[in-house]
Design an enzyme around this catalytic site. Structure first.
Site, PDB file in Angstrom:
ATOM      1  CE1 TYR A  22      13.129  37.206  30.924  1.00 51.95           C
ATOM      2  CE2 TYR A  22      13.728  37.959  28.736  1.00 51.95           C
ATOM      3  CZ  TYR A  22      13.985  37.882  30.081  1.00 51.95           C
ATOM      4  OH  TYR A  22      15.109  38.487  30.600  1.00 51.95           O
ATOM      5  CG  HIS A  98      12.758  38.502  38.539  1.00 51.60           C
ATOM      6  ND1 HIS A  98      12.958  39.694  37.892  1.00 51.60           N
ATOM      7  CD2 HIS A  98      13.088  38.706  39.839  1.00 51.60           C
ATOM      8  CE1 HIS A  98      13.400  40.589  38.765  1.00 51.60           C
ATOM      9  NE2 HIS A  98      13.481  40.020  39.948  1.00 51.60           N
TER      10      HIS A  98
HETATM   11  C1  DQA Z   1      13.305  39.614  34.280  1.00 51.59           C
HETATM   12  C2  DQA Z   1      14.768  39.260  34.568  1.00 51.59           C
HETATM   13  C3  DQA Z   1      15.659  40.473  34.382  1.00 51.59           C
HETATM   14  O1  DQA Z   1      17.014  40.117  34.606  1.00 51.59           O
HETATM   15  C4  DQA Z   1      15.537  41.019  32.972  1.00 51.59           C
HETATM   16  O2  DQA Z   1      16.305  42.186  32.835  1.00 51.59           O
HETATM   17  C5  DQA Z   1      14.125  41.267  32.575  1.00 51.59           C
HETATM   18  C6  DQA Z   1      13.135  40.231  32.904  1.00 51.59           C
HETATM   19  C7  DQA Z   1      12.409  38.352  34.341  1.00 51.59           C
HETATM   20  O3  DQA Z   1      11.194  38.518  34.441  1.00 51.59           O
HETATM   21  O4  DQA Z   1      12.899  37.226  34.267  1.00 51.59           O
HETATM   22  O5  DQA Z   1      13.790  42.256  31.960  1.00 51.59           O
HETATM   23  O6  DQA Z   1      12.848  40.516  35.260  1.00 51.59           O
END
Ligand code: DQA
Length: 149
Positions: A22, A98
């Site tokens: 992330y 995402h």
């Molecule tokens: C997310 C992707 C999701 O699968 C994960 O559960 C998250 C972050 C992303 O921003 O990449 O909490 O939403």
């Protein structure tokens, strides 16, 4: 023009949470960048984050006066029919964002309950995805293209 930036569970931990997936930026860092762009585009932003499914639904329902919603539902993306129903129940156009490419990770992440009730989805571009969503939402509203789908 007013746009809600909504983030779901554990996105408050950005910067510390799995930085290899992330990135290093915190949610506050992303919000600061969005504010700079919003100023240029003359958009008022409202930021909300919750770790709770019901609270996210309450936030969606309370913000029906917004012109658009940019929403990262976190893990609820893959589990929550209730959140999908809430988005479907309001007329506000929603873009799903995402940070990671959910299609390149575990198989369970490749399904989104949110995508069919959103105008579109952006994933895999890190924090820039939120900025792209803001530009695209602005363009769509400016062009009076308010159809949800
Ligand atoms: C997310 C992707 C999701 O699968 C994960 O559960 C998250 C972050 C992303 O921003 O990449 O909490 O939403």
């Amino acid at each position: 023009m007013k746009i809600l930036i909504l983030n779901g569970p554990s996105l408050n931990l950005l910067g510390k949470r799995n930085p290899e997936i992330y990135g290093q930026e915190t949610l506050e860092d992303i919000e600061k960048k969005l504010l700079i762009q919003a100023k240029v585009l003359d958009i008022v932003l409202q930021f909300e984050q919750s770790n709770h499914e019901g609270e996210l639904i309450d936030i969606l329902q309370k913000n029906i006066d917004c012109d658009g919603i940019i929403f990262n539902p976190g893990a609820f993306t893959h589990t929550s029919i209730a959140i999908a129903d809430a988005i479907e129940s309001i007329t506000t156009p929603t873009i799903e964002v995402h940070l990671s490419n959910i299609y390149a990770r575990e198989e369970f992440r490749a399904h989104s309950y949110i995508a069919p009730v959103s105008i579109g989805q952006i994933c895999g571009f890190g924090p820039s995805g939120y900025l792209a969503a803001l530009t695209l939402m602005h363009e769509r509203i400016q062009n009076n293209f308010n159809a949800k789908k």
